[in-house]
Design a protein around this motif. Structure first.
Motif, mmCIF file in Angstrom:
data_model
loop_
_atom_site.group_PDB
_atom_site.id
_atom_site.type_symbol
_atom_site.label_atom_id
_atom_site.label_comp_id
_atom_site.label_asym_id
_atom_site.label_seq_id
_atom_site.Cartn_x
_atom_site.Cartn_y
_atom_site.Cartn_z
ATOM 1 N N ASN A 45 41.915 40.310 34.912
ATOM 2 C CA ASN A 45 41.721 41.756 34.831
ATOM 3 C C ASN A 45 41.176 42.166 33.470
ATOM 4 N N SER A 54 44.120 44.671 40.812
ATOM 5 C CA SER A 54 43.034 43.757 41.159
ATOM 6 C C SER A 54 41.798 44.036 40.312
ATOM 7 N N LYS A 110 46.429 36.446 36.201
ATOM 8 C CA LYS A 110 45.974 37.745 36.697
ATOM 9 C C LYS A 110 45.632 38.688 35.557
#
Length: 336
Positions: free
Chosen positions: A243, A321, A239
């Motif tokens: 990002n 996100s 993640k």
């Protein structure tokens, strides 16, 4: 219209997740924080010696060095590469150890370590991996590594030392860990922001930090030892890299100088802008709390690197996100 969702601040800990963990504790020697880990390393090398440190660092490092009874001097960090610039010009024979920092998880200090060992084989090299948790730590030229958990994950404390020696570093432990319970309570209450005013969480977190500043020479709490075994480190790594990639591509299009390294897991994405303070205030107005690494303190503690005046850290951690990253870029574009 300003988005009410907050980006930044300390991690929230899910109380239901914590309660389901039971008593499966992470094993091995863990310290309360990076400062305690560094203190253990310096103790292991020996007391009353000299350490060479970068002129771009958190002053908790220099304060710890002084607490342990060591002396320190600065070498210069290049503003473009974030790598040591003049370290081999120093009289390294006058020092017992050198501290290298892996900035933002995106600087490779292996070449510098090799050069130091080539000329001064007996000098100890310590790598500060607080900003690079996912480093493989296999460089034979590095004698000690240390990292921190609470900077990366939803835990209230914890740090670990990696070294060439087989035995665990004893370190000096003065008392019981008193700060983690306050950090933990504040982190838990952040889950209930709709019902509990954020000032309550912040008061608990600040109390924990105040206690930590006075007494960091203690071990990691059982709270963190319970949380660590259930961490999905690979998902967190994935993640952060996703990002970071979004931010990197957007910053490149905007021609904003920043640090990026393919294949590395970013701590933050640092940008370097002369209007840093005014841009940061605009982020604040949009509920985006971008930190600075690090606040400039006295010349005696911090050195005089220009990076203190221009660096701003863009958040890219696992709580957010790709859409959140795009919002950060939108605010930045308007701000600059």
């Amino acid at each position: 219209m300003k988005d009410d969702r907050i980006i930044g601040g300390e991690y929230a800990i899910d109380v239901s997740r914590y309660q389901s963990l039971g008593n499966n504790l992470f094993q091995g020697r863990l310290f309360s924080c990076g400062r305690a880990a560094l203190a253990a390393i310096l103790d292991h090398i020996g007391g009353g010696k000299r350490l060479l440190v970068p002129d771009y660092l958190c002053t908790s490092i220099t304060n710890t060095v002084r607490d342990i009874g060591w002396q320190y001097s600065f070498y210069h960090i290049d503003e473009e590469s974030l790598l040591p610039k003049d370290i081999l010009e120093k009289n390294l024979q006058d020092f017992d150890a050198v501290l290298l920092i892996d900035y933002f998880g995106m600087t490779d200090v292996s070449g510098c370590a090799a050069e130091i060992k080539k000329h001064h084989a007996s000098i100890k090299i310590i790598e500060d991996d607080v900003q690079d948790f996912f480093n493989d730590r296999k460089n034979p030229d590095i004698d000690y590594y240390f990292t921190s958990f609470r900077k990366w994950f939803a835990v209230p404390d914890g740090a670990q030392v990696f070294s060439k020696i087989e035995d665990e570093l004893p370190g000096r432990i003065h008392s019981k860990n008193e700060f983690a319970q306050y950090k933990f309570a504040g982190n838990l209450l952040k889950q209930y922001r709709d019902d509990i005013d954020d000032s309550v969480c912040l008061e608990l977190l600040k109390k924990g930090e105040d206690i930590l500043d006075q007494n960091y020479l203690c071990e990691c709490s059982d709270i963190t030892r319970r949380l660590l075994p259930k961490m999905d480190f690979e998902e967190i790594k994935k993640k952060r890299m996703e990002n970071g990639q979004v931010l990197h591509e957007g910053l490149t299009k905007m021609n904003i100088r920043h640090k990026w390294a393919e294949g590395k897991t970013p701590f933050f994405i640092p940008i370097f802008i002369h209007e840093r303070d005014s841009v940061r205030k605009i982020f604040f107005k949009n509920n985006m709390f971008m930190p600075v690494h690090w606040p400039k303190e006295s010349r005696e503690l911090s050195g005089e690197n220009p990076l203190y005046e221009t660096e701003l850290s863009l958040i890219c951690d696992q709580r957010y996100s790709a859409d959140d990253m795009k919002k950060i870029l939108e605010v930045l574009k308007d701000a600059v």
